[in-house]
Design a protein around this motif. Structure first.
Motif, PDB file in Angstrom:
ATOM      1  N   LEU A  19       0.875  -1.280   0.114  1.00  0.00           N
ATOM      2  CA  LEU A  19      -0.018  -0.041  -0.110  1.00  0.00           C
ATOM      3  C   LEU A  19       0.877   1.260   0.119  1.00  0.00           C
ATOM      4  CD1 LEU A  19      -2.906   0.464  -0.017  1.00  0.00           C
ATOM      5  CD2 LEU A  19      -3.150   0.714   2.290  1.00  0.00           C
ATOM      6  N   GLU A  20       1.786   1.304   0.601  1.00  0.00           N
ATOM      7  CA  GLU A  20       2.948   2.449   0.533  1.00  0.00           C
ATOM      8  C   GLU A  20       3.300   2.691  -0.749  1.00  0.00           C
ATOM      9  OE1 GLU A  20       6.310   1.843   2.947  1.00  0.00           O
ATOM     10  OE2 GLU A  20       5.098   1.616   4.888  1.00  0.00           O
ATOM     11  N   THR A  21       3.639   1.693  -1.621  1.00  0.00           N
ATOM     12  CA  THR A  21       4.062   1.860  -2.886  1.00  0.00           C
ATOM     13  C   THR A  21       2.962   2.323  -3.973  1.00  0.00           C
ATOM     14  OG1 THR A  21       5.612   0.004  -2.977  1.00  0.00           O
ATOM     15  CG2 THR A  21       4.923   0.685  -5.192  1.00  0.00           C
ATOM     16  N   VAL A  22       1.628   2.090  -3.722  1.00  0.00           N
ATOM     17  CA  VAL A  22       0.386   2.757  -4.298  1.00  0.00           C
ATOM     18  C   VAL A  22       0.490   4.171  -3.996  1.00  0.00           C
ATOM     19  CG1 VAL A  22      -2.007   2.556  -4.275  1.00  0.00           C
ATOM     20  CG2 VAL A  22      -0.914   0.231  -4.351  1.00  0.00           C
ATOM     21  N   TRP A  23       0.413   4.419  -2.559  1.00  0.00           N
ATOM     22  CA  TRP A  23       0.412   5.859  -2.098  1.00  0.00           C
ATOM     23  C   TRP A  23       1.342   6.615  -3.124  1.00  0.00           C
ATOM     24  CZ3 TRP A  23      -3.222   8.642   0.075  1.00  0.00           C
ATOM     25  CH2 TRP A  23      -4.140   7.883   0.718  1.00  0.00           C
ATOM     26  N   SER A  24       2.810   6.014  -3.069  1.00  0.00           N
ATOM     27  CA  SER A  24       3.880   6.782  -3.739  1.00  0.00           C
ATOM     28  C   SER A  24       3.517   7.211  -5.232  1.00  0.00           C
ATOM     29  CB  SER A  24       5.125   6.236  -3.593  1.00  0.00           C
ATOM     30  OG  SER A  24       5.512   6.088  -2.109  1.00  0.00           O
ATOM     31  N   GLU A  31       1.274  14.203  -9.852  1.00  0.00           N
ATOM     32  CA  GLU A  31       2.246  15.166 -10.443  1.00  0.00           C
ATOM     33  C   GLU A  31       2.304  15.352 -11.758  1.00  0.00           C
ATOM     34  OE1 GLU A  31       5.923  15.310  -8.183  1.00  0.00           O
ATOM     35  OE2 GLU A  31       4.827  15.188  -6.143  1.00  0.00           O
ATOM     36  N   LEU A  32       2.151  14.028 -12.519  1.00  0.00           N
ATOM     37  CA  LEU A  32       2.419  13.798 -13.927  1.00  0.00           C
ATOM     38  C   LEU A  32       1.037  14.317 -14.708  1.00  0.00           C
ATOM     39  CD1 LEU A  32       4.919  11.016 -13.752  1.00  0.00           C
ATOM     40  CD2 LEU A  32       5.388  13.234 -14.534  1.00  0.00           C
ATOM     41  N   GLY A  33       0.018  14.418 -13.977  1.00  0.00           N
ATOM     42  CA  GLY A  33      -1.261  14.588 -14.617  1.00  0.00           C
ATOM     43  C   GLY A  33      -1.819  13.097 -15.119  1.00  0.00           C
ATOM     44  N   ASP A  34      -1.407  12.061 -14.516  1.00  0.00           N
ATOM     45  CA  ASP A  34      -1.887  10.901 -15.062  1.00  0.00           C
ATOM     46  C   ASP A  34      -3.040  10.335 -14.511  1.00  0.00           C
ATOM     47  OD1 ASP A  34      -2.180   8.070 -15.799  1.00  0.00           O
ATOM     48  OD2 ASP A  34       0.063   7.463 -15.695  1.00  0.00           O
ATOM     49  N   THR A  35      -4.216  10.817 -14.796  1.00  0.00           N
ATOM     50  CA  THR A  35      -5.355  10.834 -14.209  1.00  0.00           C
ATOM     51  C   THR A  35      -6.106   9.201 -14.223  1.00  0.00           C
ATOM     52  OG1 THR A  35      -6.851  11.335 -16.332  1.00  0.00           O
ATOM     53  CG2 THR A  35      -6.527  13.107 -14.924  1.00  0.00           C
ATOM     54  N   ASN A  36      -5.624   8.695 -15.204  1.00  0.00           N
ATOM     55  CA  ASN A  36      -6.116   7.009 -15.266  1.00  0.00           C
ATOM     56  C   ASN A  36      -5.413   6.425 -14.068  1.00  0.00           C
ATOM     57  OD1 ASN A  36      -7.815   7.278 -17.572  1.00  0.00           O
ATOM     58  ND2 ASN A  36      -5.935   6.707 -18.830  1.00  0.00           N
ATOM     59  N   THR A  37      -3.996   6.599 -13.899  1.00  0.00           N
ATOM     60  CA  THR A  37      -3.146   6.113 -12.935  1.00  0.00           C
ATOM     61  C   THR A  37      -3.693   6.194 -11.360  1.00  0.00           C
ATOM     62  OG1 THR A  37      -1.451   5.508 -14.242  1.00  0.00           O
ATOM     63  CG2 THR A  37      -0.957   5.349 -12.191  1.00  0.00           C
ATOM     64  N   PRO A  57      -7.906  -4.918 -13.199  1.00  0.00           N
ATOM     65  CA  PRO A  57      -7.179  -3.799 -14.108  1.00  0.00           C
ATOM     66  C   PRO A  57      -6.716  -2.773 -13.376  1.00  0.00           C
ATOM     67  CG  PRO A  57      -9.484  -4.597 -14.545  1.00  0.00           C
ATOM     68  CD  PRO A  57      -9.065  -5.283 -13.402  1.00  0.00           C
ATOM     69  N   ASP A  58      -7.207  -2.376 -12.218  1.00  0.00           N
ATOM     70  CA  ASP A  58      -6.310  -1.541 -11.410  1.00  0.00           C
ATOM     71  C   ASP A  58      -5.055  -1.700 -11.078  1.00  0.00           C
ATOM     72  OD1 ASP A  58      -8.680   0.327 -11.550  1.00  0.00           O
ATOM     73  OD2 ASP A  58      -9.432  -0.296  -9.455  1.00  0.00           O
ATOM     74  N   LEU A  59      -4.819  -2.914 -10.609  1.00  0.00           N
ATOM     75  CA  LEU A  59      -3.337  -3.471 -10.321  1.00  0.00           C
ATOM     76  C   LEU A  59      -2.695  -3.641 -11.569  1.00  0.00           C
ATOM     77  CD1 LEU A  59      -4.242  -6.317  -7.915  1.00  0.00           C
ATOM     78  CD2 LEU A  59      -3.342  -3.987  -7.216  1.00  0.00           C
ATOM     79  N   ALA A  60      -3.214  -3.783 -12.904  1.00  0.00           N
ATOM     80  CA  ALA A  60      -2.452  -3.612 -14.145  1.00  0.00           C
ATOM     81  C   ALA A  60      -2.135  -2.510 -14.361  1.00  0.00           C
ATOM     82  CB  ALA A  60      -3.421  -4.475 -15.219  1.00  0.00           C
ATOM     83  N   ALA A  61      -2.899  -1.345 -14.246  1.00  0.00           N
ATOM     84  CA  ALA A  61      -2.712   0.046 -14.502  1.00  0.00           C
ATOM     85  C   ALA A  61      -1.572   0.428 -13.584  1.00  0.00           C
ATOM     86  CB  ALA A  61      -4.048   1.068 -14.330  1.00  0.00           C
ATOM     87  N   ILE A  62      -1.568   0.002 -12.266  1.00  0.00           N
ATOM     88  CA  ILE A  62      -0.438   0.492 -11.271  1.00  0.00           C
ATOM     89  C   ILE A  62       0.837  -0.106 -11.934  1.00  0.00           C
ATOM     90  CG2 ILE A  62       0.519   0.370  -9.208  1.00  0.00           C
ATOM     91  CD1 ILE A  62      -2.553   0.672  -8.158  1.00  0.00           C
ATOM     92  N   ALA A  63       0.711  -1.335 -12.117  1.00  0.00           N
ATOM     93  CA  ALA A  63       2.157  -1.982 -12.524  1.00  0.00           C
ATOM     94  C   ALA A  63       2.677  -1.238 -13.932  1.00  0.00           C
ATOM     95  CB  ALA A  63       1.809  -3.611 -12.858  1.00  0.00           C
ATOM     96  N   ALA A  64       1.463  -0.859 -14.780  1.00  0.00           N
ATOM     97  CA  ALA A  64       1.980  -0.173 -16.206  1.00  0.00           C
ATOM     98  C   ALA A  64       2.735   1.117 -15.948  1.00  0.00           C
ATOM     99  CB  ALA A  64       1.057  -0.170 -16.990  1.00  0.00           C
ATOM    100  N   PHE A  65       2.605   1.572 -14.667  1.00  0.00           N
ATOM    101  CA  PHE A  65       3.064   2.837 -14.695  1.00  0.00           C
ATOM    102  C   PHE A  65       4.593   3.075 -14.501  1.00  0.00           C
ATOM    103  CE2 PHE A  65       4.599   6.419 -11.436  1.00  0.00           C
ATOM    104  CZ  PHE A  65       3.893   7.607 -12.143  1.00  0.00           C
ATOM    105  N   PHE A  66       5.358   1.623 -14.174  1.00  0.00           N
ATOM    106  CA  PHE A  66       6.648   1.489 -14.194  1.00  0.00           C
ATOM    107  C   PHE A  66       7.015   1.309 -15.605  1.00  0.00           C
ATOM    108  CE2 PHE A  66       5.429   0.415  -9.885  1.00  0.00           C
ATOM    109  CZ  PHE A  66       6.302   1.660  -9.075  1.00  0.00           C
TER     110      PHE A  66
END
Length: 67
Positions: A19-24, A31-37, A57-66
């Motif tokens: 969860l700490e990672t999700v908050w980060s 800050e980047l304006g990535d509203t989907n993430t 799908p939400d977890l996949a979107a978070i993983a795709a952030f990297f």
């Protein structure tokens, strides 16, 4: 007959994101304006607070952030 979508989601191997990672990621995406993430992070955090499993799908979107 199609199987229950919830059962299929629960049987998939979950992406274990602390969860700490999700908050980060939420902060960085905001800050980047990535509203989907940002939206995906909020849904994952909300699910955690409710004691529910987050959506794949939400977890996949978070993983795709990297990516």
């Amino acid at each position: 007959m199609l199987s229950d979508p919830k059962a299929a989601t629960q049987s998939d191997a979950p992406l274990d994101v602390p969860l700490e990672t999700v908050w980060s990621i939420l902060e960085a995406a905001n800050e980047l304006g990535d509203t989907n993430t940002v939206d995906a992070c909020r849904r994952v955090i909300d699910a955690n607070l409710r004691g529910d499993a987050p959506g794949q799908p939400d977890l996949a979107a978070i993983a795709a952030f990297f990516a």
